[in-house]
Enzyme design. Structure first.
Site, PDB file in Angstrom:
ATOM      1  CG  ASP A  46      32.398  37.578  39.994  1.00  0.00           C
ATOM      2  OD1 ASP A  46      31.596  37.143  39.177  1.00  0.00           O
ATOM      3  OD2 ASP A  46      32.758  38.768  40.061  1.00  0.00           O
ATOM      4  CE  LYS A  68      34.175  38.577  34.744  1.00  0.00           C
ATOM      5  NZ  LYS A  68      33.613  39.875  34.982  1.00  0.00           N
ATOM      6  CG  MET A 181      43.045  42.066  40.459  1.00  0.00           C
ATOM      7  SD  MET A 181      42.983  40.371  41.077  1.00  0.00           S
ATOM      8  CE  MET A 181      41.215  40.081  41.085  1.00  0.00           C
TER       9      MET A 181
END
Lengths: 258, 258
Positions: A46, A68, A181
Site C-alpha cells: 500500500d 490506497k 484516519m
C-alpha cells in the site's frame, strides 16, 4: 533465528503471507515480518508503507503497488485479491504488506477469505497497530488503571454517518477512543461526542506521522483541538480522545474560552 | 541496522526502556525490542514473558523477576517503580520487559509517571498486543468491513462488577469485543451481554496460549462456550466476541439447544 522461521511456501506451492509492517519505522516491524519480506518473491504493498521498509525488499522481488491513499483506490479490493491469487497460483512466495496490523482496519479479513476461497495456503503475521505505535510515541497510554479502563478503535472516515457509532456509549468517560484516519472528520466526531455528553475540555490529540521522523502531536481539550483543525490537510492521522491524553508531554491545557 | 538504534543511555546516564515483548514467540518481537533487550544491563520482567524471549537477554545482564501471575503480585507496582528508578539512578541501561504492548493493560502508564516523577530518561517501545497476536493466530479479524466496524479492548478480570462496563453498548452488534484475561469471568461476561440483548449464539472464542506452540482455540456460540467453560483453569486467556469469530477455521456452530 533459522529455527524460528516457518517452512511456509517450501516444496513448490505458492504461499501468501499477509504481513503487518507496523507503524512506519523499519525497526518497529517484527522479526517474523522482516523474515517474510526478505524471502519474498512478490510484494504487494500500500501507500502507507515507508521507504525504509520498502528498502528491505530483495532487489529481485517483484513489487506491486496497489495504492490506497484516502480516496485513491489505485487497485480496487477485488483486484488485490486477484493479484494475490494469481501470483500464489504461479507457485510464488507472496507477501501482502500492510501498514500496522492486518486485522485492524487493514481489510486482511477480506483478503484471507479470498485466499481461502481459492484454496491457497496463507498465514497472517500480526504487527504493531497504529494506535500502539502512536500511543508509545506520543506518551498516551491506551489504558490506565486510574484513567481509562478500556480502549476502542474506530474508523474515523465513516464518522459523518451519525448511525455508524453508538455515540452515547462513546461519550462515556473512563475509556480511550482511537479514531483511525480520524483527523479529517475531527469536527463531526467532536460535535457528536459533545452533543452526547462528553465534556468539551476532554483531552484529545491528533498524532500525524506517529513514530516517524516528522511526527507531530497536538494535544489539548477536544473543543480547542477542533478550533485549530482547519489547518490540517488530507494526510492521514490518528485522533485519540480520553483522559490519558493529559499524560502526553505535548499536552497543553485548553484556553479558558473552550 | 546500526542507524536505527537510538543513542539512549549513552554518556553515563541511566535509561529505562519500557518494552513490549509481543504475544510470546521471540520472532513476534519488534527489531527495536530485540535491540533494547540485547543491550540491557538490567531486565525487569513479568511472568508472561516466554522462555524463548528470556533466552535473548545477555548472560551478563541482571534479571529481576517481578511476577504478576493472576492474583500473585510477587512485587507490588510501587516496588517495580522503585526498582526501575534505583537501577536507572545507578547509571544502568534498564529494560522493563512486558508481555504484549506496554500501553494496553500493561500498566506502562503508571511506570512512565514514576520515571517522570524521578526525573529519569526513558522511552516506550510498542509491541504486538495480545489481541492482534491472537486474532492473527486464530483467524479472527478484529475489524471487518461487513462484520465489525470497530473493536473494543476490555479487562476481563474486572467484569464481575456490573458497573465496570457499559453493557448496553457492548451488547450492540457490529463490533468485536476482546476481553484480556477474560476466560475466568466468561460466565459473568456472557450473562451480562445476553441480559443486555446480545444474541446467545453470537460467535465467541477462547484463545489460550495464542501464537504459542500450545495454542488452543475454542470457538462457537457464546452460550455454548459458557457451557464448556467449567473445564478451564486459572491460566490466562483471551475472550473474543463478535461475528468475525465465525471466520476462524476453529469455529463450530453451536448445537441447537443453545
Amino acid at each position: 533465528m533459522a529455527a524460528m522461521t516457518l517452512e511456509a511456501g517450501q516444496g513448490g506451492g505458492g504461499f501468501v503471507s499477509i504481513v503487518g509492517a507496523g507503524p512506519g519505522p523499519a525497526d518497529l516491524m517484527t522479526l517474523r515480518a522482516l523474515d517474510r519480506l526478505q524471502r519474498a518473491e512478490v510484494v504487494v504493498h500500500d501507500r502507507l508503507i515507508t521507504p525504509e521498509v520498502l528498502a528491505l525488499i530483495p532487489p529481485a522481488a517483484l513489487r506491486v503497488y496497489v495504492g490506497k491513499a484516502l480516496g485513491d483506490h489505485s487497485v480496487p479490493q477485488d483486484g488485490i485479491h486477484a493479484l494475490l491469487v494469481e501470483h500464489a497460483r504461479l507457485g510464488r512466495r507472496v507477501v501482502r504488506l500492510k501498514g500496522g496490523d492486518p486485522y485492524v482496519f487493514g481489510r486482511g479479513g477480506e483478503e484471507v477469505q479470498a485466499l481461502q476461497a481459492a484454496g491457497l495456503a496463507f498465514e497472517v503475521v500480526p504487527g504493531v497497530t497504529a494506535a500502539s505505535g502512536c500511543s508509545a510515541a506520543a506518551g498516551i497510554p491506551l489504558t490506565h488503571r486510574d484513567l481509562a479502563g478500556s480502549c476502542v478503535f474506530l474508523p474515523g472516515h465513516l464518522a459523518d454517518d451519525e448511525a455508524t457509532h453508538d455515540w452515547q456509549a462513546l461519550a462515556r468517560p473512563g475509556q480511550t477512543l482511537v479514531f483511525y484516519m480520524g483527523v479529517q472528520r475531527l469536527a463531526q466526531i467532536a460535535q457528536q461526542l459533545i452533543a452526547h455528553g462528553l465534556a468539551p475540555d476532554t483531552p484529545a490529540a491528533i498524532v500525524r506521522d506517529g513514530t516517524r521522523a516528522g511526527q507531530t502531536v497536538i494535544a489539548t481539550g477536544l473543543s480547542a483541538l477542533v478550533a485549530c483543525a482547519p489547518g490540517y490537510g488530507p494526510q492521514p492521522g490518528l485522533l485519540i480522545i480520553g483522559e490519558t491524553v493529559r499524560l502526553s508531554p505535548d499536552f497543553k491545557p485548553p484556553p479558558d474560552k473552550f
